[in-house]
Structures are given as C-alpha cells and as structure tokens.
Scaffold this motif. Structure first.
Motif, mmCIF file in Angstrom:
data_model
loop_
_atom_site.group_PDB
_atom_site.id
_atom_site.type_symbol
_atom_site.label_atom_id
_atom_site.label_comp_id
_atom_site.label_asym_id
_atom_site.label_seq_id
_atom_site.Cartn_x
_atom_site.Cartn_y
_atom_site.Cartn_z
ATOM 1 N N MET A 1 32.774 -5.425 -9.624
ATOM 2 C CA MET A 1 31.820 -4.874 -10.595
ATOM 3 C C MET A 1 30.398 -5.047 -10.061
ATOM 4 N N GLN A 2 29.604 -4.004 -10.137
ATOM 5 C CA GLN A 2 28.212 -4.167 -9.751
ATOM 6 C C GLN A 2 27.308 -3.906 -10.957
ATOM 7 N N THR A 3 26.230 -4.704 -10.997
ATOM 8 C CA THR A 3 25.252 -4.530 -12.080
ATOM 9 C C THR A 3 24.071 -3.755 -11.511
ATOM 10 N N GLU A 121 36.543 -5.227 -19.148
ATOM 11 C CA GLU A 121 37.270 -4.836 -17.923
ATOM 12 C C GLU A 121 38.504 -4.010 -18.289
ATOM 13 N N PHE A 124 37.414 -0.519 -19.500
ATOM 14 C CA PHE A 124 37.000 0.383 -18.423
ATOM 15 C C PHE A 124 38.210 1.076 -17.783
ATOM 16 N N SER A 130 35.801 8.021 -13.407
ATOM 17 C CA SER A 130 34.859 6.957 -13.030
ATOM 18 C C SER A 130 33.479 7.235 -13.634
ATOM 19 N N TYR A 135 28.695 1.467 -18.261
ATOM 20 C CA TYR A 135 28.272 0.811 -19.504
ATOM 21 C C TYR A 135 26.783 0.484 -19.418
ATOM 22 N N LEU A 144 26.580 -1.474 -16.105
ATOM 23 C CA LEU A 144 27.722 -2.110 -15.455
ATOM 24 C C LEU A 144 28.611 -1.023 -14.867
ATOM 25 N N ASP A 145 28.851 -1.149 -13.562
ATOM 26 C CA ASP A 145 29.659 -0.153 -12.849
ATOM 27 C C ASP A 145 30.831 -0.878 -12.190
ATOM 28 N N PHE A 146 32.029 -0.612 -12.708
ATOM 29 C CA PHE A 146 33.216 -1.341 -12.239
ATOM 30 C C PHE A 146 33.926 -0.636 -11.091
ATOM 31 N N CYS A 147 33.539 0.589 -10.778
ATOM 32 C CA CYS A 147 34.375 1.360 -9.846
ATOM 33 C C CYS A 147 33.551 2.251 -8.921
ATOM 34 N N HIS A 148 32.368 1.826 -8.612
ATOM 35 C CA HIS A 148 31.471 2.622 -7.745
ATOM 36 C C HIS A 148 31.291 4.034 -8.292
#
Ligand code: ATP
Ligand code: MG
Length: 487
Positions: A1-3, A121, A124, A130, A135, A144-148
C-alpha cells in the motif's frame, strides 16, 4: 500500500462539494475512519467532473445512523448501505466489506447476499477496477493506493482487481462496467481482461435481473460517450445480451441519435434514456407493424399491437419502466401524426406534450436518410420558427398541397381519416395492461352504475356524476420526462 499526497494527485478540497466534506468530517469526528472512494476520486484525478461522491467508513450502518440520526436511512439487502442527506444532496455511505463468510451464491457463482463488515484492505480487494479503488481522506489530504492504481491512471489502463474470469462470474455486470469505463475514460482494457472477455462469458448476463440491466443500459446511454461504446457492445457480444431482438448493426439513424445524445450531455442538456430505446427499437417496431398489416390488421391497431409486442420482448432483457414504455410508444405514434397531420390539428400537435420528442425523432430519421418522412421533419423544423401569420400561411399552403395530392402512404401511415377533423388530439397510446395482479383486478372491476341524483340538504338535486362527488383521479405525471435530443 502506498500513501500519496492528494495535492500531488491533482486533488484539493476546493473541488469537493460541502455535502461530502460534511459527511467525512462528521464520521471522522465521531472517531471513525472515513474516505471518499470510487468514481469521484478517479474522475477528479483525470480532470473530469464526477457524477457523485461515495463515502466509505469502518462504521457499521447502525453506527452511521447514530452519527447522522434522522438524516440517515439504511437501505439495501444484498448490500446494506446508509444514505445520508447533507443539505439537498444525498451521499451514499458504505461500510468496509469483508469477503462473505459463507458465500450466498447462485449456481453460476454470482454473489447474492453479502453483508460482512471488514477492514479497508478487505474492502479494497472487493472493488472492481484498480482505478475505482483509491481512498481519499480530504481532511488529512492523503490518498491510499493499495494496487498501484495511480500507474493505471497515468497509463490509461482499465485493470480488474483479481482474476478477471472469477470477477466476471461473481458479478457479470462488471462486463458492462468494463466497456462503460473504457469508453467513458477512453482507457485501454488490460490484456488479461481482453483474453477472457469472449462470447463464452457474456451469457452470464442472463442471470442478472432485467431491472438491473435496464439501470445499467441507462448508464451506458447517459455517460456522454454512447457513440463510442455502441461498437464495443457489438464487438464484445454484449449487445445481443442486452437487446436480443435488435440486429447488432449500428444504422445511420442509431449512430446519429447516439452522437446527438452525447452532444446534448456535453452542453449540459438533459436527456431521456427512453428516447434512445425508441431509436433502437424503431426497426423491430416497423417490422412488427408490417407483420400485422400483412395479416390485414388496421394500421392504428397494427401500430398499437406492434409497440406492445416489441416492448414486451425487450423487457425480457431490460425491463423498461411503465412511464418510459408509454413515452416510447407515444414517440412512435407521433411519427404517424407528424407525417400527415390534419391541417386543423397542426397547432395543437405543435403544443402537444410529446411533440418535441416526436419531432426530434422524425428529424433524426430524416437526416439519416429515411425518405419515408417525406420532408416533414424539415417542414416542422421551419414551422416552429415562423410567426403566427407565417404559420397560418404555411398551414393553408400545406392544406392546398394536401388536397391536390394526398401524400403517399408511408410504411406505417394510416389512411387519412375521412371523418371531420377534430382540433383536439386523441390520446397517442392507450394505457397498456397493468403489470401486477391487483391493478389488473381493479381494472376489470365493472364501473358502479351512475345514479341520477340525490337531494342536497337544501332540497336541490345534485347529479351523481357532479365533479364534486367524483373520486379524484390521479393522472400519471409525465412532467419529469425530459425530451430527447434536439438539433
Ligand atoms: P460512476 O459513478 O462514474 O458511474 P463509479 O466508479 O463511482 O462510477 P458506482 O457504481 O457509483 O461507480 O460505484 C462506486 C464504487 O463502488 C466503484 O467505483 C467501485 O469501487 C465499487 N463498485 C461498484 N459496482 C461494483 C461492482 N459491480 N463490483 C465491484 N465493485 C463495484
Ligand atoms: Mg459513483
């Protein structure tokens, strides 16, 4: 996950309506996590104007209700959701969902019931694409990006989360959503979807209720890129699932109507999706008319019956609401009236509630090369721009011309009635048979015999059919029906 920093993704609170900001703030203040998710975030990132904003939270529907009280209503069965009213707007607030503990699915794997609350999680993973699974917390300014997903946004790629076959089996409507988003956003469809998106999977749509499919078809018609999605519907074999009786060909008429619809949306005009159904079903309607005419049915009856038949068959795929059905049949019926109007009726026709839609339809037919309109589309077009004097002259000229040579009958044209023309216009269509049993019963109940009169307290006679004694009849309100494309 990237913020991600919202500002770096082109997002700012200034783009958001106060309604969604209020809802997120109230939930956050009450100690819950809350985000904007879905199409709102996606569209803002792409510089588009979002249709609406959806919120998601770790609060359960009951807790959401506690936060918003009377401003909140819990709806849904398969997906329980909270509707929160903020000012004049309605915000859909969903609770994070976990995979169903004990999946309630149909034989083909479709999820039927599904109300297990979970973590962000888990939530998502259950989303479709995607780009629909970012979020956004506007108050902290993070995404919040869980999947690029951000890469898919940059590369303009539509990618399903998880195994595409499984995701289509779980909910076949995702096939329609794939085409809708690809057309709307002008994104390419990821290769792993293209690989499995074949006519082998599309019959899964037969499991979807005709009500839901009607809603989805409306979204396709009104997204602003109808003309782009139509060939895709054919290529991916969705057309034959949605419109079984309509040949999978985009005629000039259909194409023109689609372009027209998109143009109207672009300039902010309203459209009535039923109008496009009238366009799509026009050819099957004419063919059905021919069928009845060849059996010797009188033209008016042939048209009425053909209209009912065609709509009934379409309803097996996408059920068309009653008011939309009536609208479609009236637009078709208007074609006959506008083609060969009785001179005395011209003004009344031009003021008729269904004139605009009927005229637009006629003009579209004419402009797409349909010679059977005999130039009457342009005639009505010019007529509307005339002064009262000019209109009178145009009518008498039309009258003379008509007297000289009666216009040749078009395919569905009725022989002109020899009876004295009435200025009032008879109803365009008769109300179809009620769908449910209760309504059918009440329709077949015989009318109470009308008694002649009763005595009022002052001794005067009041007729039983006096308006004051009549039950108030509620007429169907068609005012919310917005007319179809104009030039
Ligand atoms: P738009 O509102 O512009 O049509 P949207 O992405 O917001 O697009 P909605 O139907 O409003 O679409 O749904 C909101 C979000 O809910 C989606 O972005 C997606 O994350 C999720 N969602 C909706 N339908 C499905 C589905 N059939 N399967 C999985 N997730 C879905
Ligand atoms: Mg949405």
């Amino acid at each position: 996950m990237q913020t991600l920093r919202a500002s770096k993704c082109g997002l700012s609170t200034a783009q958001l309506p106060s309604s969604i900001l209020d809802v997120i703030e109230a939930l956050t203040k009450a100690g819950f996590e809350a985000y904007i998710v879905g199409g709102g975030v996606r569209d803002l990132m792409l510089g588009l104007n979002p249709k609406d904003f959806d919120a998601v939270t770790n609060a359960t529907p009951a807790q959401i209700k506690d936060v918003f009280g009377r401003r909140c209503r819990i709806i849904g069965r398969r997906f329980e959701l909270a509707h929160v009213y903020s000012g004049r707007e309605l915000i859909e607030v969903a609770t994070f969902r976990a995979p169903p503990k004990k999946a309630v699915t149909s034989a083909s794997g479709m999820i039927l019931r599904d109300n297990n609350w979970g973590t962000i999680e888990q939530d998502f993973i259950r989303r479709d694409f995607s780009i629909n699974a970012m979020y956004y917390q506007p108050h902290t300014g993070i995404v919040l990006d869980f999947c690029h997903a951000i890469d898919d946004i940059k590369n303009k790629t539509l990618r399903l989360l998880g195994d595409p076959t499984l995701r289509f089996e779980e909910d076949p409507v995702r096939m329609l959503r794939t085409l809708r988003f690809a057309a709307k956003l002008n994104f390419s469809i990821a290769p792993e979807i293209l690989e499995i998106f074949t006519p082998k999977l599309t019959p899964l749509l037969r499991d979807i209720s005709p009500h839901r499919l009607y809603d989805e078809s409306q979204k396709l018609f009104t997204m602003g890129h109808l003309n782009r999605v139509l060939p895709m519907l054919i290529d991916f074999d969705i057309w034959s699932q949605l419109f079984a009786e309509i040949p999978p060909q985009i005629s000039t008429f259909i194409e023109r109507a689609a372009i027209n619809t998109d143009q109207r949306i672009q300039i902010g005009k309203t459209i009535n999706p039923a109008f496009f159904y009238a366009v799509l079903l026009w050819k099957p309607f004419l063919e059905r008319c021919e069928f009845y005419l060849s059996k010797g049915t009188v033209p008016a009856e042939a048209r009425a019956q053909a209209g009912l038949d065609v709509l009934k068959r379409q309803a097996t795929r996408t059920i068309i609401p009653r008011f939309a059905e009536t609208f479609i049949r009236e637009v078709w019926e208007m074609q006959t009236r506008l083609l060969s109007p009785k001179p005395q009726q011209i003004q009344a026709l031009a003021n008729h509630a269904r004139f605009r839609a009927g005229f637009d339809f006629l003009l579209l037919r004419e402009k797409s090369g349909d010679a059977s309109t005999q130039g009457m589309g342009m005639w009505w077009d010019t007529y509307q721009l005339m002064s009262t004097d000019e209109k009178e002259r145009a009518i008498s000229q039309y009258n003379r011309q008509r007297a000289k040579s009666r216009r040749k009958a078009a395919v569905v044209e009725e022989t002109v009635d020899a009876r004295a023309a009435q200025v009032e216009i008879e109803p365009l269509v008769n109300e179809p048979e009620p769908r449910n049993r209760r309504d059918r019963k009440s329709r077949s109940r015989p009318e109470k015999p009308v008694q002649k009169a009763v005595s009022a307290s002052d001794g005067s006679a009041i007729a039983y059919d006096h308006p004051i004694l009549k039950r108030k009849r509620v007429k169907r309100d068609l005012s919310h029906v917005v007319f179809g494309p104009t030039q």
